[in-house]
Design a protein around this motif. Sequence first.
Motif, PDB file in Angstrom:
ATOM      1  N   ILE A 279       1.670   6.646  -6.734  1.00  0.00           N
ATOM      2  CA  ILE A 279       0.612   7.602  -7.089  1.00  0.00           C
ATOM      3  C   ILE A 279       1.115   9.027  -6.919  1.00  0.00           C
ATOM      4  O   ILE A 279       0.905   9.880  -7.791  1.00  0.00           O
ATOM      5  CB  ILE A 279      -0.655   7.348  -6.246  1.00  0.00           C
ATOM      6  CG1 ILE A 279      -1.301   6.039  -6.683  1.00  0.00           C
ATOM      7  CG2 ILE A 279      -1.636   8.500  -6.376  1.00  0.00           C
ATOM      8  CD1 ILE A 279      -2.447   5.595  -5.802  1.00  0.00           C
ATOM      9  N   SER A 280       1.795   9.257  -5.801  1.00  0.00           N
ATOM     10  CA  SER A 280       2.296  10.627  -5.590  1.00  0.00           C
ATOM     11  C   SER A 280       3.348  10.985  -6.626  1.00  0.00           C
ATOM     12  O   SER A 280       3.400  12.132  -7.119  1.00  0.00           O
ATOM     13  CB  SER A 280       2.841  10.790  -4.170  1.00  0.00           C
ATOM     14  OG  SER A 280       3.985  10.001  -3.980  1.00  0.00           O
ATOM     15  N   ASP A 281       4.180  10.040  -7.031  1.00  0.00           N
ATOM     16  CA  ASP A 281       5.181  10.305  -8.075  1.00  0.00           C
ATOM     17  C   ASP A 281       4.495  10.606  -9.412  1.00  0.00           C
ATOM     18  O   ASP A 281       4.881  11.537 -10.138  1.00  0.00           O
ATOM     19  CB  ASP A 281       6.125   9.102  -8.244  1.00  0.00           C
ATOM     20  CG  ASP A 281       7.108   8.934  -7.092  1.00  0.00           C
ATOM     21  OD1 ASP A 281       7.288   9.903  -6.323  1.00  0.00           O
ATOM     22  OD2 ASP A 281       7.691   7.822  -6.961  1.00  0.00           O
ATOM     23  N   MET A 282       3.464   9.837  -9.715  1.00  0.00           N
ATOM     24  CA  MET A 282       2.744  10.064 -10.978  1.00  0.00           C
ATOM     25  C   MET A 282       2.039  11.419 -10.950  1.00  0.00           C
ATOM     26  O   MET A 282       1.998  12.122 -11.973  1.00  0.00           O
ATOM     27  CB  MET A 282       1.742   8.935 -11.233  1.00  0.00           C
ATOM     28  CG  MET A 282       2.418   7.606 -11.556  1.00  0.00           C
ATOM     29  SD  MET A 282       1.232   6.297 -11.640  1.00  0.00           S
ATOM     30  CE  MET A 282       0.905   6.250 -13.351  1.00  0.00           C
ATOM     31  N   GLU A 283       1.493  11.761  -9.767  1.00  0.00           N
ATOM     32  CA  GLU A 283       0.842  13.087  -9.664  1.00  0.00           C
ATOM     33  C   GLU A 283       1.872  14.183  -9.886  1.00  0.00           C
ATOM     34  O   GLU A 283       1.580  15.191 -10.543  1.00  0.00           O
ATOM     35  CB  GLU A 283       0.180  13.256  -8.295  1.00  0.00           C
ATOM     36  CG  GLU A 283      -1.114  12.494  -8.149  1.00  0.00           C
ATOM     37  CD  GLU A 283      -1.711  12.610  -6.757  1.00  0.00           C
ATOM     38  OE1 GLU A 283      -1.035  13.104  -5.817  1.00  0.00           O
ATOM     39  OE2 GLU A 283      -2.853  12.165  -6.576  1.00  0.00           O
ATOM     40  N   ASP A 284       3.080  13.974  -9.331  1.00  0.00           N
ATOM     41  CA  ASP A 284       4.141  14.975  -9.534  1.00  0.00           C
ATOM     42  C   ASP A 284       4.507  15.075 -11.014  1.00  0.00           C
ATOM     43  O   ASP A 284       4.796  16.175 -11.514  1.00  0.00           O
ATOM     44  CB  ASP A 284       5.383  14.628  -8.703  1.00  0.00           C
ATOM     45  CG  ASP A 284       5.179  14.833  -7.221  1.00  0.00           C
ATOM     46  OD1 ASP A 284       4.246  15.571  -6.845  1.00  0.00           O
ATOM     47  OD2 ASP A 284       5.948  14.237  -6.410  1.00  0.00           O
ATOM     48  N   GLU A 285       4.492  13.951 -11.729  1.00  0.00           N
ATOM     49  CA  GLU A 285       4.805  13.966 -13.157  1.00  0.00           C
ATOM     50  C   GLU A 285       3.677  14.657 -13.953  1.00  0.00           C
ATOM     51  O   GLU A 285       3.914  15.351 -14.928  1.00  0.00           O
ATOM     52  CB  GLU A 285       4.988  12.544 -13.687  1.00  0.00           C
ATOM     53  CG  GLU A 285       6.266  11.864 -13.254  1.00  0.00           C
ATOM     54  CD  GLU A 285       6.357  10.434 -13.756  1.00  0.00           C
ATOM     55  OE1 GLU A 285       5.577  10.033 -14.656  1.00  0.00           O
ATOM     56  OE2 GLU A 285       7.216   9.685 -13.238  1.00  0.00           O
ATOM     57  N   VAL A 286       2.455  14.443 -13.545  1.00  0.00           N
ATOM     58  CA  VAL A 286       1.304  14.956 -14.278  1.00  0.00           C
ATOM     59  C   VAL A 286       1.054  16.437 -13.955  1.00  0.00           C
ATOM     60  O   VAL A 286       0.515  17.176 -14.778  1.00  0.00           O
ATOM     61  CB  VAL A 286       0.069  14.096 -13.982  1.00  0.00           C
ATOM     62  CG1 VAL A 286      -1.182  14.682 -14.604  1.00  0.00           C
ATOM     63  CG2 VAL A 286       0.296  12.688 -14.467  1.00  0.00           C
ATOM     64  N   LYS A 287       1.447  16.925 -12.812  1.00  0.00           N
ATOM     65  CA  LYS A 287       1.183  18.318 -12.398  1.00  0.00           C
ATOM     66  C   LYS A 287       1.669  19.332 -13.439  1.00  0.00           C
ATOM     67  O   LYS A 287       0.920  20.248 -13.779  1.00  0.00           O
ATOM     68  CB  LYS A 287       1.822  18.600 -11.039  1.00  0.00           C
ATOM     69  CG  LYS A 287       0.880  18.434  -9.908  1.00  0.00           C
ATOM     70  CD  LYS A 287       1.520  18.923  -8.647  1.00  0.00           C
ATOM     71  CE  LYS A 287       0.616  18.598  -7.489  1.00  0.00           C
ATOM     72  NZ  LYS A 287       1.149  18.951  -6.217  1.00  0.00           N
TER      73      LYS A 287
ATOM     74  N   THR B  97       0.831  -1.206   0.000  1.00  0.00           N
ATOM     75  CA  THR B  97       0.000   0.000   0.000  1.00  0.00           C
ATOM     76  C   THR B  97       0.860   1.248   0.000  1.00  0.00           C
ATOM     77  O   THR B  97       0.603   2.202  -0.777  1.00  0.00           O
ATOM     78  CB  THR B  97      -0.932   0.013   1.234  1.00  0.00           C
ATOM     79  OG1 THR B  97      -1.671  -1.196   1.249  1.00  0.00           O
ATOM     80  CG2 THR B  97      -1.879   1.194   1.201  1.00  0.00           C
ATOM     81  N   SER B  98       1.885   1.260   0.825  1.00  0.00           N
ATOM     82  CA  SER B  98       2.750   2.450   0.869  1.00  0.00           C
ATOM     83  C   SER B  98       3.500   2.612  -0.449  1.00  0.00           C
ATOM     84  O   SER B  98       3.697   3.731  -0.940  1.00  0.00           O
ATOM     85  CB  SER B  98       3.724   2.370   2.043  1.00  0.00           C
ATOM     86  OG  SER B  98       4.623   1.303   1.881  1.00  0.00           O
ATOM     87  N   ALA B  99       3.898   1.467  -1.066  1.00  0.00           N
ATOM     88  CA  ALA B  99       4.590   1.557  -2.354  1.00  0.00           C
ATOM     89  C   ALA B  99       3.649   2.113  -3.423  1.00  0.00           C
ATOM     90  O   ALA B  99       4.046   2.968  -4.237  1.00  0.00           O
ATOM     91  CB  ALA B  99       5.101   0.183  -2.768  1.00  0.00           C
ATOM     92  N   LEU B 100       2.386   1.644  -3.398  1.00  0.00           N
ATOM     93  CA  LEU B 100       1.415   2.157  -4.375  1.00  0.00           C
ATOM     94  C   LEU B 100       1.133   3.645  -4.143  1.00  0.00           C
ATOM     95  O   LEU B 100       1.023   4.425  -5.106  1.00  0.00           O
ATOM     96  CB  LEU B 100       0.121   1.347  -4.313  1.00  0.00           C
ATOM     97  CG  LEU B 100       0.192  -0.080  -4.889  1.00  0.00           C
ATOM     98  CD1 LEU B 100      -1.118  -0.799  -4.627  1.00  0.00           C
ATOM     99  CD2 LEU B 100       0.499  -0.044  -6.378  1.00  0.00           C
ATOM    100  N   GLN B 101       1.004   4.047  -2.875  1.00  0.00           N
ATOM    101  CA  GLN B 101       0.769   5.464  -2.579  1.00  0.00           C
ATOM    102  C   GLN B 101       1.945   6.314  -3.053  1.00  0.00           C
ATOM    103  O   GLN B 101       1.751   7.412  -3.589  1.00  0.00           O
ATOM    104  CB  GLN B 101       0.525   5.670  -1.078  1.00  0.00           C
ATOM    105  CG  GLN B 101      -0.826   5.169  -0.620  1.00  0.00           C
ATOM    106  CD  GLN B 101      -1.002   5.258   0.876  1.00  0.00           C
ATOM    107  OE1 GLN B 101      -0.049   5.506   1.609  1.00  0.00           O
ATOM    108  NE2 GLN B 101      -2.236   5.040   1.334  1.00  0.00           N
ATOM    109  N   LYS B 102       3.135   5.802  -2.879  1.00  0.00           N
ATOM    110  CA  LYS B 102       4.316   6.535  -3.338  1.00  0.00           C
ATOM    111  C   LYS B 102       4.300   6.663  -4.864  1.00  0.00           C
ATOM    112  O   LYS B 102       4.610   7.726  -5.430  1.00  0.00           O
ATOM    113  CB  LYS B 102       5.587   5.819  -2.875  1.00  0.00           C
ATOM    114  CG  LYS B 102       6.847   6.586  -3.169  1.00  0.00           C
ATOM    115  CD  LYS B 102       8.061   5.893  -2.609  1.00  0.00           C
ATOM    116  CE  LYS B 102       9.287   6.701  -2.958  1.00  0.00           C
ATOM    117  NZ  LYS B 102      10.508   6.068  -2.555  1.00  0.00           N
TER     118      LYS B 102
END
Length: 164
Positions: free
Chosen positions: A142-150, A135-140
């Motif tokens: 997701i946050s990395d992908m959000e940073d890429e998409v921002k 779960t923590s790996a998936l959340q990380k």
Amino acid sequence: MSLLSPRNAKDQPRTRKPLSEPSPGIPSQTSKNLKHERVSRLDSSGAYDREAYDARRENRMAARKKAEEEAGCTDYKKMYEEALSTNERLKSRLQGSKQELVLVQTQLQRVKQRKVTLTERSNDRSMLETEKRETSALQKKISDMEDEVKPVLIPLENISNRLN
């Protein structure tokens, strides 16, 4: 009779004749044995040897006792009763051992069940830990992908706002 005999005592046979057959002219075997014992009690100087006499007496008594034991050894009733008591004692010990075995087996089963439940719990814990890590790996991710998409998302939002 004199204490010292001119005859050699070793030359005489040491056999016993039954008392029912006395020989009138010949001295009886028991009197010869008694004479032999009296002679053998004296040492070469004619003095009385008490230690040798006691040793011979002990040997005779032991032989007599052994003969009596062999003759009276056939007390089958006593032997049977002893065997029965021994069997009963052994049966009671066996019964006690069987009961103890049953108790130990139930304790072993309990320990095995506890071990199984503990391993299941530890497996559950390890599964929970694994799920938490995933779960923590998936959340990380997701946050990395959000940073890429921002960087792309902000201009798109601006464009969408202008169009509306």
